[in-house]
Design a protein around this motif. Structure first.
Motif, PDB file in Angstrom:
ATOM      1  N   LEU A  76      -1.120  -6.203   1.873  1.00 23.92           N
ATOM      2  CA  LEU A  76      -2.434  -6.834   1.924  1.00 23.92           C
ATOM      3  C   LEU A  76      -2.294  -8.270   2.399  1.00 23.92           C
ATOM      4  O   LEU A  76      -1.431  -9.021   1.907  1.00 23.92           O
ATOM      5  N   THR A  77      -3.113  -8.677   3.351  1.00 30.24           N
ATOM      6  CA  THR A  77      -3.016 -10.018   3.913  1.00 30.24           C
ATOM      7  C   THR A  77      -4.405 -10.644   4.034  1.00 30.24           C
ATOM      8  O   THR A  77      -5.431  -9.958   3.968  1.00 30.24           O
TER       9      THR A  77
ATOM     10  N   LEU B 151      -1.745 -11.651   0.707  1.00 32.21           N
ATOM     11  CA  LEU B 151      -2.598 -11.912  -0.448  1.00 32.21           C
ATOM     12  C   LEU B 151      -1.710 -11.904  -1.681  1.00 32.21           C
ATOM     13  O   LEU B 151      -1.068 -10.894  -1.987  1.00 32.21           O
TER      14      LEU B 151
ATOM     15  N   SER C 270       2.177  -0.877   4.106  1.00 25.38           N
ATOM     16  CA  SER C 270       1.660  -2.137   4.637  1.00 25.38           C
ATOM     17  C   SER C 270       1.376  -3.106   3.481  1.00 25.38           C
ATOM     18  O   SER C 270       1.288  -2.708   2.316  1.00 25.38           O
TER      19      SER C 270
ATOM     20  N   SER D 260       0.832  -1.205   0.000  1.00 26.76           N
ATOM     21  CA  SER D 260       0.000   0.000   0.000  1.00 26.76           C
ATOM     22  C   SER D 260       0.866   1.255   0.000  1.00 26.76           C
ATOM     23  O   SER D 260       2.076   1.205   0.229  1.00 26.76           O
TER      24      SER D 260
ATOM     25  N   LEU E  36      -9.187  -0.805   5.614  1.00 32.00           N
ATOM     26  CA  LEU E  36      -9.500  -1.030   4.202  1.00 32.00           C
ATOM     27  C   LEU E  36     -10.975  -0.710   3.963  1.00 32.00           C
ATOM     28  O   LEU E  36     -11.832  -0.995   4.814  1.00 32.00           O
TER      29      LEU E  36
ATOM     30  N   LEU F  36     -10.740  -1.116  -4.093  1.00 35.78           N
ATOM     31  CA  LEU F  36     -10.223  -1.378  -2.752  1.00 35.78           C
ATOM     32  C   LEU F  36      -9.289  -0.231  -2.363  1.00 35.78           C
ATOM     33  O   LEU F  36      -8.360   0.108  -3.107  1.00 35.78           O
TER      34      LEU F  36
ATOM     35  N   LEU G  11     -10.047  -9.872   4.796  1.00 35.24           N
ATOM     36  CA  LEU G  11      -8.980  -9.204   4.045  1.00 35.24           C
ATOM     37  C   LEU G  11      -8.456  -8.062   4.919  1.00 35.24           C
ATOM     38  O   LEU G  11      -9.213  -7.180   5.327  1.00 35.24           O
ATOM     39  N   THR G  12      -7.165  -8.089   5.247  1.00 38.94           N
ATOM     40  CA  THR G  12      -6.590  -7.124   6.190  1.00 38.94           C
ATOM     41  C   THR G  12      -5.266  -6.578   5.654  1.00 38.94           C
ATOM     42  O   THR G  12      -4.902  -6.819   4.497  1.00 38.94           O
ATOM     43  N   GLN G  13      -4.553  -5.868   6.516  1.00 44.60           N
ATOM     44  CA  GLN G  13      -3.210  -5.360   6.195  1.00 44.60           C
ATOM     45  C   GLN G  13      -2.266  -5.717   7.336  1.00 44.60           C
ATOM     46  O   GLN G  13      -2.701  -5.881   8.484  1.00 44.60           O
TER      47      GLN G  13
ATOM     48  N   SER H 175      -6.816   1.488   0.660  1.00 52.56           N
ATOM     49  CA  SER H 175      -6.104   1.428   1.951  1.00 52.56           C
ATOM     50  C   SER H 175      -6.108   2.846   2.528  1.00 52.56           C
ATOM     51  O   SER H 175      -5.286   3.690   2.160  1.00 52.56           O
TER      52      SER H 175
ATOM     53  N   PHE I 148      -2.006   0.300  -5.297  1.00 56.44           N
ATOM     54  CA  PHE I 148      -1.092  -0.658  -4.683  1.00 56.44           C
ATOM     55  C   PHE I 148       0.088  -0.925  -5.621  1.00 56.44           C
ATOM     56  O   PHE I 148      -0.046  -0.847  -6.851  1.00 56.44           O
TER      57      PHE I 148
END
Length: 714
Positions: free
Chosen positions: A13-14, A36, A11, A7, A80, A72, A20-22, A74, A92
């Motif tokens: 993306l996970t 991710l 951070s 991002s 998100l 999407l 879906l997180t960071q 951030s 991204f």
């Protein structure tokens, strides 16, 4: 190739189960968070996210991540959202895992560019930055070789080279110091803590050169000279500090690498003026022959108005075996060096230094005087007296002038010699008994009254400039106060006719008008006139004053003046204390904790026991007469020697029964030079006062008449 998504905020993306997180880069590297990956965008887990690539000058190739027309976003490092429109900071950056590892590697080290302060890489805006330097992550290549990072980018033509701080050599040196300490601590148990503390500071701030120098000093304390030298050499590669070259010279000399010691000393003075450089060359020639020629450096730097390197490594130059045929000048320089170095050491260290020097060079002035100090502070007066007598004899034999704070050695009398000075008749070698005595009388119609306080000063004609300010401020402080009478007593060596005329005018005014203040002054010429004798005048005239006026007495330096609330301060002192001294080297039990016996402030003292004052005055007078000698190298500190011995005889044995005030505590009874920055500053402080100002004030405030032609004083 699988890619991750970075991002704008740095951070990644996970995926966390169905969410879906960071997460920070560190979480991805450690495996605590699952990134991710690009191949997972169209899986049911990722909700069939579509990737669209764009080119931006600031970032290179970036992408949007969208689904059903929403993008999407951030919003920050943690949040998100889905938004209808995406802006550049919501894009991204696709990044390979290998690139991520390289960025993390760079970020994990504190880096230094040239001599700038260290910092960590910052990751933001799809770039990494260090100070003012920025590199696009897109296409960035990072190589790691030894202590160096090489950064290159297709957007930048030059390769940037960064040194990792601290370099591997520091890790090696710290580890070596730790290992060798375990064996060195057996020989130097009292220094183990010092080395451990220095090691910890380097571990906490490995980029701070000052901590490396401190660790080098700690290693030198444990005689790990080679390790100290390696640390100092490292310091010179990071920062061209001249003091490090001086310290290196000392380390080399201690290892008997004399040519190397001379080389480093020259480098320490590379930028000096022609005179100093020539002198240093002569010193280096001696050092190359193994002669310890460092001891004149402090004086040379002072003479050339060049900064000295401080005392940080000087303690390693003493004790040192001196050549059998050492010139007297060099012996005296070594003596002064030893005195300066040992002054700031702990008692156990002082004893060690003295004992080793005796082994090297035999008994000497500098070892005997320090043995005397140790004995004195331990409460062994008889032993101290013997050592001081030996020190004085050695100093006279070898023509050694002590450093200023040890000059009292020539005026020190043993307890056996001084114990009955209050009952002896001593010849008047100064001629004080022939001085003229003048005093003001009580105003007409008033009965005789003993003063409530006597204040005694002594000076020469050169210090008379302080008297008008002292006198005028005392008159102002006393004005309107209903306390008892104060008698001001002055002893003046060799006054000018104008000084005497002024004092007679004061005497006449105080005799005609009741100011609550009386004056007594003695004038004459000392048979022995020097700075030491001038400071002792107050004690030389004290017996006659103490036997004439029955009152408490304050003795003080004349270069001071009274504050406006002096009367209140004096009354508080009278009610709460029997004595008052400048006891800056004493604790509240009356024990001296450091310094020399004559480190006893004589600037201002208060004697409140009227019954003992004649005996104390006689003791002080006789001590000066007995101890003073024109043959002494110096008689400086003779007044302090007399005062401390009077204290030891009359006050110290009764400490628990007496109330002794520390004169440096609370509001000062007098404003002295050390309160305002110096003697000249004191004359200016609160306004300059002339003799005319005193006469005018007396005439304006009271019935005293301005004497004819009084402006002759201007």
């Amino acid at each position: 190739m699988k890619t991750l998504f970075l991002s704008w905020h740095g951070s990644i993306l996970t995926i966390d189960g169905p969410f879906l997180t960071q997460a920070p880069i560190e979480n991805i590297i450690s495996g605590s968070s699952q990134p991710l990956l690009s191949e997972e965008l169209h899986t049911s887990v990722a909700y069939h996210i579509t990737q669209n690539f764009l080119e931006f000058p600031s970032s290179g190739t970036v992408c949007t991540l969208s689904i059903d027309g929403f993008f999407l976003s951030s919003r920050n490092e943690a949040e998100l959202q889905l938004v209808p429109n995406a802006k550049e900071w919501e894009y991204f950056l696709p990044i390979s895992f290998n690139q991520l590892l390289m960025v993390h590697k760079a970020r994990s080290y504190a880096l230094r560019i040239g001599h700038e302060a260290p910092a960590f890489f910052n990751i933001a805006e799809h770039q990494i930055s260090l100070h003012a330097h920025r590199w696009k992550i897109n296409g960035l290549q990072i190589q790691h070789t030894g202590d160096t990072l090489f950064l290159s980018s297709p957007h930048q033509h030059a390769i940037t080279t960064l040194s990792i701080s601290p370099p591997a050599i520091i890790y090696d040196l710290i580890n070596t110091a730790q290992k060798r300490l375990s064996s060195a601590s057996v020989k130097f148990p009292d220094r183990e803590r010092r080395v451990n503390l220095s090691l910890l500071r380097v571990r906490l701030q490995p980029y701070d050169i000052a901590h490396h120098i401190e660790l080098a000093h700690a290693c030198a304390l444990c005689e790990m000279w080679d390790l100290a030298q390696e640390l100092l050499l490292y310091c010179t590669t990071r920062e061209p500090r001249l003091d490090c070259f001086y310290y290196l010279s000392i380390c080399s000399f201690k290892q008997k690498h004399f040519s190397q010691a001379a080389h480093f000393l020259k480098k320490a003075f590379d930028r000096s003026d022609e005179f100093l450089t020539e002198t240093i060359s002569d010193m280096c020639e001696k050092i190359q022959k193994g002669q310890p020629a460092y001891f004149e450096l402090r004086h040379l730097c002072d003479a050339a108005h060049k900064p000295y390197f401080g005392n940080f490594f000087d303690e390693f130059l003493v004790p040192m075996p001196l050549p059998a045929e050492i010139p007297q000048k060099d012996r005296a320089l070594y003596s002064n060096y030893f005195e300066y170095v040992i002054k700031n050491l702990l008692p156990s260290q002082k004893e060690d230094y003295v004992n080793r020097d005796v082994l090297y060079n035999g008994a000497s002035y500098w070892t005997e005087i320090n043995k005397g100090h140790n004995a004195w502070l331990s409460g062994h007066r008889a032993a101290a007296d013997i050592h001081y007598e030996n020190a004085k004899n050695f100093a006279l034999r070898d023509a050694i002038s002590p450093v200023h704070y040890n000059s009292g050695i020539f005026s020190w009398l043993s307890e056996k010699t001084s114990h009955d000075l209050d009952t002896q008749h001593i010849d008047d070698i100064f001629g004080i008994s022939s001085w003229s005595w003048h005093e003001s009388h009580y105003p007409s119609g008033q009965a005789h009254k003993e003063p409530e306080l006597g204040i005694v000063f002594g000076c020469n004609s050169g210090y008379f400039d302080f008297i008008p300010k002292l006198l005028l401020n005392l008159l102002k402080a006393k004005q309107g106060k209903q306390c008892g009478r104060i008698r001001l007593c002055l002893g003046i060596h060799d006054p000018t006719p104008k000084h005497v005329t002024f004092l007679h005018h004061i005497q006449k005014a105080l005799s005609e008008t009741d100011f609550g203040i009386d004056i007594t002054f003695l004038t004459g010429t000392l048979a022995h006139a020097d700075g030491a004798a001038f400071t002792a005048i107050r004690y030389l005239i004290l017996p006659r004053i103490a036997n004439t006026y029955s009152c408490p007495i304050i003795t003080a330096d004349c270069d001071g003046y009274f504050p406006t609330n002096f009367i209140e301060l004096w009354e508080n002192l009278r009610e709460s204390s029997d004595y008052g001294f400048r006891l800056y080297a004493y604790d509240k039990t009356g024990k001296q904790t450091h310094g020399e016996p004559w480190g006893f402030g004589a600037g201002i003292s208060y004697f409140g026991e009227k019954s003992l004052l004649p005996s104390i005055a006689t003791f002080l007078h006789n001590y000066i007469q007995r101890a003073y000698s024109p043959q002494n190298v110096t008689n400086w500190c003779i007044d302090q020697c007399a005062l401390v011995q009077a204290f030891q005889k009359f006050i110290a044995p009764r400490w628990e029964q007496l109330r002794v005030h520390f004169m440096d505590e609370n509001t000062p009874l007098m404003i002295m030079p050390h309160h305002v920055g110096g003697k000249r500053e004191l004359l200016l402080h609160g306004g300059v006062v002339s003799r005319n100002d005193v006469i005018e004030w007396l005439s304006c405030k009271h019935r005293a008449v301005i004497p004819p032609n009084y402006r002759v004083f201007r």
